[in-house]
Every structure is written in structure tokens, then in C-alpha cells.
Write a protein that holds these residues in place. Structure first.
Motif, short mmCIF file in Angstrom:
data_model
loop_
_atom_site.label_atom_id
_atom_site.label_comp_id
_atom_site.label_asym_id
_atom_site.label_seq_id
_atom_site.Cartn_x
_atom_site.Cartn_y
_atom_site.Cartn_z
N GLU A 338 0.82 -1.20 0.00
CA GLU A 338 0.00 0.00 0.00
C GLU A 338 0.87 1.26 0.00
OE1 GLU A 338 -2.60 0.16 3.35
OE2 GLU A 338 -4.14 1.22 2.21
N GLU A 339 1.90 1.24 0.84
CA GLU A 339 2.80 2.39 0.90
C GLU A 339 3.54 2.57 -0.42
OE1 GLU A 339 5.23 3.24 4.53
OE2 GLU A 339 4.31 1.44 5.29
N ASN A 341 2.61 1.54 -3.44
CA ASN A 341 1.69 1.98 -4.48
C ASN A 341 1.37 3.46 -4.35
OD1 ASN A 341 1.58 -0.52 -5.64
ND2 ASN A 341 -0.26 -1.15 -4.54
N TYR A 342 1.20 3.88 -3.11
CA TYR A 342 0.90 5.29 -2.88
C TYR A 342 2.02 6.17 -3.45
CZ TYR A 342 0.16 9.73 -0.51
OH TYR A 342 -0.01 11.07 -0.26
N LEU A 343 3.24 5.82 -3.09
CA LEU A 343 4.37 6.65 -3.53
C LEU A 343 4.56 6.59 -5.04
CD1 LEU A 343 6.86 5.92 -0.63
CD2 LEU A 343 5.73 8.09 -1.12
N PHE A 348 6.90 8.45 -8.03
CA PHE A 348 8.21 7.85 -7.77
C PHE A 348 8.30 6.45 -8.38
CE2 PHE A 348 7.26 10.86 -4.40
CZ PHE A 348 8.38 11.68 -4.48
N GLU A 352 12.76 4.20 -6.16
CA GLU A 352 12.73 5.44 -5.35
C GLU A 352 11.80 5.29 -4.16
OE1 GLU A 352 13.50 8.85 -8.81
OE2 GLU A 352 11.48 8.09 -8.48
N ILE A 356 12.69 5.72 -0.28
CA ILE A 356 12.02 6.72 0.57
C ILE A 356 11.52 6.06 1.86
CG2 ILE A 356 9.94 8.17 0.77
CD1 ILE A 356 10.23 8.69 -2.30
N ILE A 357 10.94 4.87 1.70
CA ILE A 357 10.42 4.18 2.88
C ILE A 357 11.55 3.74 3.81
CG2 ILE A 357 9.17 2.12 3.66
CD1 ILE A 357 7.43 2.53 1.06
N ARG A 359 14.45 5.18 4.06
CA ARG A 359 14.99 6.39 4.68
C ARG A 359 14.14 6.80 5.88
NH1 ARG A 359 16.42 9.69 7.18
NH2 ARG A 359 17.61 11.59 6.83
N GLY A 360 12.83 6.71 5.72
CA GLY A 360 11.92 7.04 6.81
C GLY A 360 12.08 6.08 7.98
N GLU A 363 15.04 6.76 10.20
CA GLU A 363 15.02 8.01 10.96
C GLU A 363 14.44 7.82 12.35
OE1 GLU A 363 14.91 11.35 8.80
OE2 GLU A 363 14.00 12.67 10.29
N ASP A 382 20.90 9.31 4.55
CA ASP A 382 20.53 9.46 3.14
C ASP A 382 21.30 8.48 2.27
OD1 ASP A 382 18.81 11.49 3.71
OD2 ASP A 382 20.14 13.11 3.07
N ILE B 93 2.38 6.60 5.84
CA ILE B 93 3.69 6.43 5.23
C ILE B 93 4.71 6.81 6.30
CG2 ILE B 93 5.19 7.11 3.29
CD1 ILE B 93 2.64 6.00 2.19
N ARG B 94 5.64 5.91 6.58
CA ARG B 94 6.59 6.19 7.66
C ARG B 94 7.73 7.08 7.21
NH1 ARG B 94 6.02 2.55 12.18
NH2 ARG B 94 4.64 0.84 11.65
#
Lengths: 388, 240
Positions: A338-339, A341-343, A348, A352, A356-357, A359-360, A363, A382, B93-94
């Protein structure tokens, strides 16, 4: 599938004859560049210790810091020059605890000594780099950091290698005085066949705060560590470990906090991205003593990016008495469709979106770091999320 | 026509029955089209198929954007061409909202918009949609969609589950998109948002995977509110 064993043949490495201090005017460019990847900027800052293999080749302590009483030198020199340092040596760690500790006791090859006098609030980070350059070398170092009462400091240690096979053992002892604060950032980036065994003991005095922020960009072949912080009345400890592993790396990391005093607080947070055929065990131990009024939280989270990757979470809570309040959460999983597909719908590519996921996910605990080092750490995170 | 759908038949992966059964739709540049219909009629499926969500399989028909068939393009390619979507219920989204905002502006080479205009300043340091309220989700999703500066904006129920203040902000966002020259396909369940919009080109009613009515918005809305969707199911309406 059985879990693989963390094995290392300690005797096959080259321990050299003795520790050396052959100082150079400037750190050679190739080492400097490599050190930058693990957050060490040799040309910046007033306090630096740089060690390559067994040799403490570069030490810088500008007058501005020296006059305030800051000490940066190799541990051997500190023990020779200051009798009082001996009272701290092997006091937060037990040299007989395991084979790795014993090796450091018997074959110590430098390591840094850092002293921040009482009441001094340092606004620039001290940097240390432990570098491995020689094939098949063993680098057993002993680091000792003392932060006096009411003092504040930030220490960044970068450990990296340009050779394939080696052994790194670091015994590190930290003494945080009453109401003192230390932020310790350690960044590791190893090559594929290196074995790493850090041993870390921390004693946090009354009202003191110890923040340990550990990032491992690439763990080598095996790494095993469980830094331990003992908290006295009113003390706090935050142990964060962020690790990305791939290949066939075997990783066993986490942290342990012993709540010895009253009104103590602590957190152990581990985030692990696991790729390839790597196997990661995330451990956390929170332990209270003698009915201490303590509050602790443990979090282990694993993100699996391959079908052969493996993650294990072992949270352990041990409370004595009714005044302890310990909690934990653990979660291991893959990136949700789901995440992704959203991005992707937001423009993206799949690659990518994964980055992004990741990287999140990496953090965690950044808010605990002082402003002046946060950006440097972000750059490291990064680069970890980009090279998947 | 900037956008055209011809005889579109779609299945969801792993299911045999069709969700969309021969959808026809054309949208001109700068036009605002509203799509209404009962729950499960296929409205969200249509939007998700247009952006290329992988679980929606086109079995027949085609989707044309700026004269090019996009059936086989990846979602990111469609976004790059100028199709943007505001999801009805976006997942958590995390990633820090601010970080994603930066990534989107970099990717689409667009200018940052003031957070205050959408009242999301207090959210940008949090993970995206992590514990956001209904209104916060819709405002943020609207903001992110506008950031892309889409040529075609697909808005999936931006007015459901939001308070009146959020509704006004979202409507302002839609007006902004219109001013910027975007074409809009807006899905709404109850039509609240229509009270805030000045210009709607056409209203379509979708029943059971097919657009059964397309016409002048006020008349259509009146029919829906008076008779309910059952009026369209009985086949009582004609194309207007």
C-alpha cells in the motif's frame, strides 16, 4: 533453518608487536576521504584523534580547548601521564567478561582517552576515527571517556576499513558525571569480511544524560555488541542503533540499561534494514535494581527487503519491585504494498519508493542529537537509503 | 480532449468479475467533471486504474492522456506526464511529511506552497498520515496533489469525513488547480463539495461499473437528491 553462530577465529589476525604513535602532520588524503563517509571531518573542529591499525597517527587539540582543560590523547599516554586515569580503567567493563575483552586487556593497541572537565559545556563535537588499512590486522583498542560533573559534550567516532579481512575490538568505557551530558555518535562502515566486537560500559552519575546514537552502514561479516549503561539517581540513557545489513552478514546488536537509582529513565531503540541473506538479532534488555522508581522503553523494529533475509527481536524486561515501569514493542515485516503503491502514484519509481520508505524507517532518535551534528548524521542516513 | 476513456473493462487482480464494465468518459482542458454513484459502483477503481495501480487490470478498452494511450505505462510515468491523484484514504507512510514535500517539489520542479494555506504546518514534522484526523488527511493529500501541478487532477472524495473549515480549504485548493489550468475529475459521494465550486462542467453517475448518466450538474444533483441512485439503476435517465 538453524541460526548461524557468531564465530570468529581471534588467533588468525596480526596483533603486531606493540602500540605505536608515529604522528604525521596531516592525515593522508585517501584516509581523510574515507573517514568522511563515517562522519569524520578531519579538517574541521578543534579536537581529533585518528588511529590507523595500531598507530595513533594524528591528534589535534587546539589551544581553545586545551586551555579549558580538555584532554585528547591515546589511552596509553593517558595512563602513563595521569595516575588518576587508572581508577577508571576497566572499571565500567570487566576484562574477563569474554574473549574479546581479554584480548583488549592483553594486546591493547591504542584507543582514545578523552576528558571533559567539570562544568565545561562544549559546543563543538570531538571527533575520533578508528581506521583499518592493513589486511588481516587485529585492532584491539581501549577507549576511555570521562565527562566531569555538570559538563556537556558531543563525541563522534567513525570506524571504517579499506581492507577486506580484519578484526576490530573496541573496549569503550564512559563515565558521565553528575548532571553531565554526553552525546556519543558512533558510525560504522565495514568491508565484507571484517569481524567486529565492541564492548561498551557506561556509568551515568546522578542526573546525568547519556545519548548513544549508533549507525552501522555496513556491518562486515559478523558484529556482536550490547552496550550497557548503568543509571544512578535521576539519570537518563537513550541507546539508539540503526543498522543496514546485506550479503551474508551476521549481526547481533542492541543495548542494555540497568536502572540502579531512583527516578531513572531509559530507552533502547533498534531499527534494522535486512537485505540479501543477512541475519540480524536485535536485543534489548531493561533491568531495574532494588525497587528503583524507573521508567524504560524498548523498541526493536526490523524491515526485511529480501526473502532470504532474517530478523530476530529479543526484548527482555526485568523489573524488581513495584515501582518499575518497563514496556517494549517489537515488529518485523516487509514494506507494505500500500505504501509502495501510494508513492508510485505520486510519481516515484518503485526503486525510489523503496528508498524513501527505508529512509523514513532509518530516521529514529535524530531529535535527541544536538543541532550541530544532526545534518551530518542525516547525510549518512541518506546515503544508506540510496544504496540498496 | 486532454483525457479520454474508451470502453474500459477492468478487473481487480485475483477476481473474476469485472468492476468497470465499458466506461466511456472524455474531459477537455480546464474542465471540471464530477463523478457520483453509490458505494461499490467503481468510482475509486476508475481513478486507481487511471493512475496505474498494479492490482487493477485493464482487460479491454483504452485510456488516452494528451492523445497518447497510457494503458501500459508505469504509475510514475503517468504522474510525470501530469496525472495527479488525491486518494480517498491514503495509507500511513513512515516518512516525515516535510521530507516527502521536498521530494515532490524536487521531482516535479515546482515551487513550495505555504503550509498555512492548507493549515498543515503543525503536521509536516510528523510521519505522513500517522494519526492524522479526517480533515488533516484530506487537506494534506490535497496539498501534495497541488504540489505536483497536475494537468489532470483526480480527486477521490476530498469532502468525505471532513469538517466545514477543512471543506472550505479543500474547495479553495480545487479552485487553485482550476486557475492553474488543470482538468479535474472529482469523485464525491454526497456532493458536499459542489456547494463550494462555481464551475462544474459535467456530472456523471456511475452505477455498477458503468457511467449511466452524464449531464448538466444542477439537474443531475437534483435528480440524485430527490430520487436517490435507484432512479438511475431503473434506467429512468437518459444522457443529457
Amino acid at each position: 533453518m538453524d541460526r548461524r553462530e557468531l564465530r570468529v577465529n581471534f588467533s588468525k589476525y596480526d596483533y603486531g608487536e606493540k602500540e605505536m604513535i608515529e604522528e604525521v602532520e596531516e592525515v593522508p588524503k585517501e584516509y581523510k576521504e574515507k573517514a568522511k563517509e563515517v562522519g569524520i571531518e578531519v579538517d574541521k573542529g578543534g579536537g581529533i584523534y585518528f588511529q590507523i591499525d595500531h598507530n595513533a597517527i594524528y591528534q589535534k587539540l587546539v589551544d581553545r580547548l586545551r586551555k579549558k582543560g580538555v584532554i585528547i590523547m591515546s589511552i596509553g599516554e593517558a595512563l602513563r601521564r595521569f595516575e588518576w586515569v587508572k581508577g577508571y580503567y576497566w572499571h565500567a567493563l570487566n576484562p574477563k567478561a569474554d574473549r574479546a575483552s581479554k584480548i583488549v586487556e592483553e594486546h591493547r593497541r591504542n584507543g582514545y582517552f578523552i576528558y571533559i572537565p567539570s562544568e565545561l559545556k562544549l559546543d563543538e563535537p570531538i571527533q575520533t576515527c578508528l581506521f583499518i588499512a592493513k589486511q588481516n590486522v587485529a585492532q584491539p583498542v581501549h577507549n576511555l571517556v570521562i565527562v566531569g560533573d555538570d559538563a556537556e559534550a558531543t563525541l563522534i567516532t567513525g570506524c571504517t576499513a579499506i581492507t577486506e579481512e580484519a578484526l576490530h575490538i573496541g573496549a569503550s568505557e564512559f563515565y558521565i558525571g553528575n548532571n553531565a551530558k554526553l552525546t556519543f555518535i558512533m558510525i560504522h562502515n565495514w568491508t565484507s569480511k571484517i569481524h567486529v566486537r565492541p564492548r561498551t560500559g557506561v556509568i551515568v552519575g546522578k542526573g546525568g544524560v547519556f545519548t548513544n546514537y549508533y549507525v552501522n552502514m555496513r556491518p562486515g561479516e559478523t558484529i556482536q555488541m550490547l552496550p550497557e549503561a548503568v543509571l544512578h539517581d535521576g539519570a537518563r540513557a537513550y541507546l539508539t542503533s540503526i543498522i543496514k545489513s546485506g550479503g551474508r552478514a551476521l549481526v547481533d546488536i542492541g543495548g542494555r540499561i540497568v536502572f540502579k537509582g531512583n527516578d531513572t529513565r531509559g530507552e533502547v531503540i533498534t531499527r534494522s534494514v535486512v537485505m540479501g541473506r543477512a541475519e540480524v538479532t536485535m536485543r534489548g534488555i531493561l533491568e531495574t535494581e532494588g525497587n528503583a522508581n524507573a521508567r524504560g522503553h524498548l523498541e526493536c523494529r526490523g524491515l526485511l527487503l529480501s526473502d532470504s533475509a532474517r530478523a530476530i527481536a529479543i526484548p527482555q524486561l526485568e523489573a524488581k519491585g513495584m515501582r518499575a515501569n518497563l514496556t517494549h514493542e517489537a515488529a518485523i515485516g516487509k514494506i507494505s504494498e500500500e505504501e509502495l503503491n501510494y508513492l508510485m502514484a505520486k510519481g516515484f519509481t518503485e526503486e525510489e519508493a523503496v528508498s524513501i520508505i527505508v529512509r523514513g524507517f532509518l530516521e529514529a532518535g535524530l531529535d535527541l542529537l544536538p543541532e550541530n551534528v544532526r545534518n551530518g548524521v542525516k547525510l549518512v542516513l541518506d546515503s544508506m537509503a540510496k544504496s540498496l | 480532449m486532454i483525457f479520454e476513456i474508451k470502453d474500459l473493462w477492468v478487473k481487480v487482480q485475483g477476481h473474476d468479475e469485472f468492476i468497470l464494465k465499458g466506461v466511456e468518459l472524455s474531459i477537455g482542458r480546464g474542465e471540471v467533471h464530477v463523478l457520483m454513484g453509490p458505494n461499490g459502483s467503481g468510482k475509486s477503481t476508475l481513478l486507481k486504474t487511471i493512475v496505474g495501480m498494479p492490482q487493477y487490470k485493464i482487460v479491454r478498452g483504452s485510456i488516452l492522456f494528451m492523445g497518447k494511450e497510457i494503458n501500459d505505462l508505469q504509475p510514475y510515468e503517468r504522474a510525470k506526464m501530469g496525472i495527479g491523484i488525491a486518494f480517498q484514504s491514503p495509507p500511513r507512510i513512515r516518512v516525515k511529511t516535510k521530507y516527502l514535500v521536498e521530494l515532490i517539489t524536487t521531482k516535479f520542479k515546482t515551487r513550495l506552497l505555504p503550509y498555512e494555506e492548507y493549515n498543515i504546518g503543525h503536521l509536516v514534522n510528523r510521519d505522513l498520515y500517522d494519526g492524522f484526523s479526517g480533515g488533516e488527511k484530506k487537506r494534506t493529500e490535497m496539498y501534495l496533489t497541488i504540489l505536483q501541478r497536475p494537468k489532470l487532477a483526480l480527486l477521490d472524495e476530498p469532502d468525505s469525513g471532513v469538517d466545514v473549515d477543512s471543506l472550505a480549504l479543500i474547495a479553495r485548493g480545487i479552485e487553485y488547480l482550476i486557475e492553474e489550468g488543470a482538468s479535474i475529475l472529482l469523485v464525491t459521494h454526497l456532493g458536499y463539495i459542489l456547494r463550494y465550486l462555481d464551475v462544474v462542467t459535467k456530472l456523471h453517475v456511475m452505477i455498477n461499473g458503468k457511467i449511466v448518466y452524464s449531464g448538466e450538474p444542477e439537474k443531475a444533483l437534483d435528480l440524485i437528491l430527490t430520487h436517490g441512485y435507484s432512479y438511475f439503476m431503473k434506467g429512468g435517465a437518459s444522457y443529457g
